[in-house]
Design an enzyme around this catalytic site. Sequence first.
Site, PDB file in Angstrom:
ATOM      1  N   TYR A  19       0.723  -1.412   0.234  1.00  0.00           N
ATOM      2  CA  TYR A  19       0.097  -0.062   0.267  1.00  0.00           C
ATOM      3  C   TYR A  19       0.955   0.872  -0.217  1.00  0.00           C
ATOM      4  CZ  TYR A  19      -4.303   2.658   1.169  1.00  0.00           C
ATOM      5  OH  TYR A  19      -5.107   3.633   1.874  1.00  0.00           O
ATOM      6  N   ASP A  66      10.518 -13.719  -0.371  1.00  0.00           N
ATOM      7  CA  ASP A  66       9.605 -13.991   0.212  1.00  0.00           C
ATOM      8  C   ASP A  66      10.627 -14.065   1.870  1.00  0.00           C
ATOM      9  OD1 ASP A  66       7.522 -16.884   1.760  1.00  0.00           O
ATOM     10  OD2 ASP A  66       8.610 -15.467   2.844  1.00  0.00           O
ATOM     11  N   SER A 135       1.477  -1.525  15.100  1.00  0.00           N
ATOM     12  CA  SER A 135       0.010  -1.248  15.207  1.00  0.00           C
ATOM     13  C   SER A 135      -0.547  -0.576  15.911  1.00  0.00           C
ATOM     14  CB  SER A 135      -0.611  -2.355  14.471  1.00  0.00           C
ATOM     15  OG  SER A 135      -2.188  -2.424  14.465  1.00  0.00           O
ATOM     16  N   TYR A 159      -2.857 -11.399  16.029  1.00  0.00           N
ATOM     17  CA  TYR A 159      -1.706 -10.138  14.842  1.00  0.00           C
ATOM     18  C   TYR A 159      -1.478  -9.390  16.107  1.00  0.00           C
ATOM     19  CZ  TYR A 159      -1.275  -5.656  12.431  1.00  0.00           C
ATOM     20  OH  TYR A 159      -0.997  -3.973  11.242  1.00  0.00           O
ATOM     21  N   LYS A 163       2.418  -7.625  16.830  1.00  0.00           N
ATOM     22  CA  LYS A 163       3.428  -6.710  16.809  1.00  0.00           C
ATOM     23  C   LYS A 163       4.327  -5.890  18.118  1.00  0.00           C
ATOM     24  CE  LYS A 163       2.656  -5.667  12.447  1.00  0.00           C
ATOM     25  NZ  LYS A 163       3.245  -5.209  11.541  1.00  0.00           N
ATOM     26  N   TYR A 186       0.748   2.556  13.578  1.00  0.00           N
ATOM     27  CA  TYR A 186      -0.801   2.955  12.847  1.00  0.00           C
ATOM     28  C   TYR A 186      -1.903   2.758  13.349  1.00  0.00           C
ATOM     29  CZ  TYR A 186       2.470   1.877   8.414  1.00  0.00           C
ATOM     30  OH  TYR A 186       3.592   1.410   7.732  1.00  0.00           O
ATOM     31  N   PHE A 187      -2.604   3.530  12.973  1.00  0.00           N
ATOM     32  CA  PHE A 187      -3.964   3.593  13.269  1.00  0.00           C
ATOM     33  C   PHE A 187      -4.317   3.376  11.668  1.00  0.00           C
ATOM     34  CE2 PHE A 187      -4.995   4.705  17.617  1.00  0.00           C
ATOM     35  CZ  PHE A 187      -4.062   5.017  18.439  1.00  0.00           C
ATOM     36  N   ASN A 188      -5.791   3.913  11.486  1.00  0.00           N
ATOM     37  CA  ASN A 188      -6.544   2.748  10.087  1.00  0.00           C
ATOM     38  C   ASN A 188      -6.101   3.443   9.183  1.00  0.00           C
ATOM     39  OD1 ASN A 188      -7.367   1.582  12.460  1.00  0.00           O
ATOM     40  ND2 ASN A 188      -8.931   0.779  11.685  1.00  0.00           N
ATOM     41  N   ASN A 208     -11.124  -4.847   5.484  1.00  0.00           N
ATOM     42  CA  ASN A 208     -11.099  -3.518   6.191  1.00  0.00           C
ATOM     43  C   ASN A 208     -12.427  -3.292   5.621  1.00  0.00           C
ATOM     44  OD1 ASN A 208      -7.763  -4.491   5.707  1.00  0.00           O
ATOM     45  ND2 ASN A 208      -8.746  -4.286   8.025  1.00  0.00           N
ATOM     46  N   ARG A 341     -16.770  -9.563  15.963  1.00  0.00           N
ATOM     47  CA  ARG A 341     -15.368 -10.121  15.303  1.00  0.00           C
ATOM     48  C   ARG A 341     -14.691 -10.504  16.429  1.00  0.00           C
ATOM     49  NH1 ARG A 341     -12.395  -7.027  10.288  1.00  0.00           N
ATOM     50  NH2 ARG A 341     -12.160  -6.033  12.266  1.00  0.00           N
ATOM     51  N   GLY A 343     -11.602 -10.156  18.711  1.00  0.00           N
ATOM     52  CA  GLY A 343     -10.308  -9.096  18.166  1.00  0.00           C
ATOM     53  C   GLY A 343     -10.263  -8.395  17.705  1.00  0.00           C
TER      54      GLY A 343
HETATM   55  C1  WQD Z   1     -12.396  -1.210  11.187  1.00  0.00           C
HETATM   56  C2  WQD Z   1     -14.216  -1.567  11.438  1.00  0.00           C
HETATM   57  C3  WQD Z   1     -14.963  -4.112  12.091  1.00  0.00           C
HETATM   58  C4  WQD Z   1     -15.300  -5.456   7.764  1.00  0.00           C
HETATM   59  C5  WQD Z   1      -6.981  -2.679  10.683  1.00  0.00           C
HETATM   60  C6  WQD Z   1      -6.034  -3.431  10.116  1.00  0.00           C
HETATM   61  C7  WQD Z   1      -4.717  -3.489  10.995  1.00  0.00           C
HETATM   62  C8  WQD Z   1      -4.641  -2.277  11.760  1.00  0.00           C
HETATM   63  C9  WQD Z   1      -5.498  -1.503  11.768  1.00  0.00           C
HETATM   64  C10 WQD Z   1      -2.127  -1.309  10.797  1.00  0.00           C
HETATM   65  C11 WQD Z   1     -13.871  -2.971  13.044  1.00  0.00           C
HETATM   66  C12 WQD Z   1     -15.738  -3.225  12.210  1.00  0.00           C
HETATM   67  C13 WQD Z   1     -14.883  -4.061   9.056  1.00  0.00           C
HETATM   68  C14 WQD Z   1     -16.583  -5.607   7.524  1.00  0.00           C
HETATM   69  C15 WQD Z   1     -17.432  -4.419   9.860  1.00  0.00           C
HETATM   70  N1  WQD Z   1      -4.209  -1.663  10.603  1.00  0.00           N
HETATM   71  N2  WQD Z   1     -16.600  -4.130  10.174  1.00  0.00           N
HETATM   72  N3  WQD Z   1     -17.696  -5.162   8.623  1.00  0.00           N
HETATM   73  O1  WQD Z   1     -10.393  -4.138  12.753  1.00  0.00           O
HETATM   74  O2  WQD Z   1      -9.303  -1.395  13.414  1.00  0.00           O
HETATM   75  O3  WQD Z   1      -8.205  -3.154  11.733  1.00  0.00           O
HETATM   76  O4  WQD Z   1      -6.555  -1.617  11.333  1.00  0.00           O
HETATM   77  O5  WQD Z   1      -1.951  -2.335  11.173  1.00  0.00           O
HETATM   78  O6  WQD Z   1      -3.923  -3.994  10.296  1.00  0.00           O
HETATM   79  O7  WQD Z   1      -6.670  -4.764   9.442  1.00  0.00           O
HETATM   80  O8  WQD Z   1      -9.514  -2.513  11.021  1.00  0.00           O
HETATM   81  O9  WQD Z   1     -11.074  -1.791   8.806  1.00  0.00           O
HETATM   82  O10 WQD Z   1     -10.873  -4.263   9.602  1.00  0.00           O
HETATM   83  O11 WQD Z   1     -12.176  -3.000  10.740  1.00  0.00           O
HETATM   84  O12 WQD Z   1     -18.455  -3.933  10.655  1.00  0.00           O
HETATM   85  O13 WQD Z   1     -17.668  -6.215   7.684  1.00  0.00           O
HETATM   86  O14 WQD Z   1     -14.861  -2.710  11.363  1.00  0.00           O
HETATM   87  O15 WQD Z   1     -15.552  -4.656  13.106  1.00  0.00           O
HETATM   88  O16 WQD Z   1     -15.045  -2.178  14.174  1.00  0.00           O
HETATM   89  P1  WQD Z   1      -9.005  -2.522  11.818  1.00  0.00           P
HETATM   90  P2  WQD Z   1     -10.723  -2.751   9.942  1.00  0.00           P
END
Ligand code: WQD
Length: 394
Positions: A19, A66, A135, A159, A163, A186-188, A208, A341, A343
């Site tokens: 990305y 790899d 993360s 995950y 980290k 990173y946040f999101n 995501n 979900r 985690g």
């Molecule tokens: C966001 C919210 C889901 C899909 C990601 C990366 C992680 C880290 C942080 C870098 C959550 C909800 C999602 C769906 C939903 N980045 N959701 N329905 O889990 O915060 O983690 O950002 O390190 O690597 O994976 O992001 O986009 O998966 O979920 O309700 O079909 O959306 O439950 O609350 P997340 P996400």
Amino acid sequence: MTSDQQPLKRVLVTGGAGYIVLSIDNHHNSHNYALDRVSRIALDALPANASKEERDSATVDDHLGDLTKAEDVRKMFEQYGKGGIWGVIHVAAHKAVGESGEIPLVYYQNNVSATVLLLQIMDEYDCTRFVYSSSATVYGIPPHIPIPETSPLKAESCYGRTKIVSEGLYNPVAQPNRWRAISLRYFNPAGAHPSGLIGEDPRGRPGNLLPLLSQMAIGRVKDKVLKVFGNDYPTRDGTCVRDYLHVMDLAAGHLLALDALDPGSIDKQSWASIPALHAAPALKTPAAAERHDVFRDMKPKEGKFRAFNLGTGRGQSVLEIVEAMKKATGKEFLTEVIGRRLGDVPDLTADPALAEKELGFSAPQPLEVMCRDLWNWQSKNPEGYDTKPANGQS
Ligand code: WQD
């Protein structure tokens, strides 16, 4: 030599095609087309009078490799010899919170064992500048929101645990007078390059939220209903809150971190000349000009290791994201609330103050711009990097 007569520094980016220069990527969740386009953006960014070396340096060398295989990693370093690679930005990782609970050993192999191997080979080749993509998931369910870097590290997902372990690897390794390492939590990350040339294009169905909504809106994901993972969290509307930051601001955070490893090593002019980062005002923050040694307070015995949150301090819920994407795409999204979900945690909103003060980082681009740039990328690339371009370019 660069425009300011500094020797060019070679930086290896692992997962470079994912990305966010030298790249080593197994393309497990990315496309090599992305790097062709990154090179196009970098070349377009160079001034007309750029030297041949500067033009060559703008081309990302993509090494299919790899990181869990020593021969692949060593071959990369061998090619440039001892000291040939100045530093590494280690981004490559599996990163799906839910999936990590289903295949934990794959996550430990890809995220932890690969990092051990990389650090060992870096040390062998005198490559001791390290920026690690960590993360916000390391914080688990934090005691306070917004979350400072001093918040306890106790992940709720496999995950997040990979980290935490990886961050811990190089702290002892980061011997004060040899290694310097910065973890970026990173946040999101969200959005895409404003040109629409590069953006998020995970293999298979996106896990995501934002790329999923974007692919639903363009019709690439045929689902008509977004499944919301729980609305019984202790948040303003019951759905999880996350701190979404523009991926271009996140990219700028990496340049600021590289510079912090050897202050002044990346001249500001060359940053300003990269329109790719023009959309990332982080580099324009006044603090960015007054950077200082972020390791100055380390005690003699401590490794030169710092961790910084890359976030905005602004959290948005799942339902608020859905609303923002409705506005950006002009599409309707039906939602159906199902169980939580594995985690997931209620709220991951950053306290961004330390990165702003120490790195001069900021992430001011609002959610509307993230959604606008994401939709611009998706509309121009309905099938992602596999979209057959009209003009024949990849
Ligand atoms: C966001 C919210 C889901 C899909 C990601 C990366 C992680 C880290 C942080 C870098 C959550 C909800 C999602 C769906 C939903 N980045 N959701 N329905 O889990 O915060 O983690 O950002 O390190 O690597 O994976 O992001 O986009 O998966 O979920 O309700 O079909 O959306 O439950 O609350 P997340 P996400």
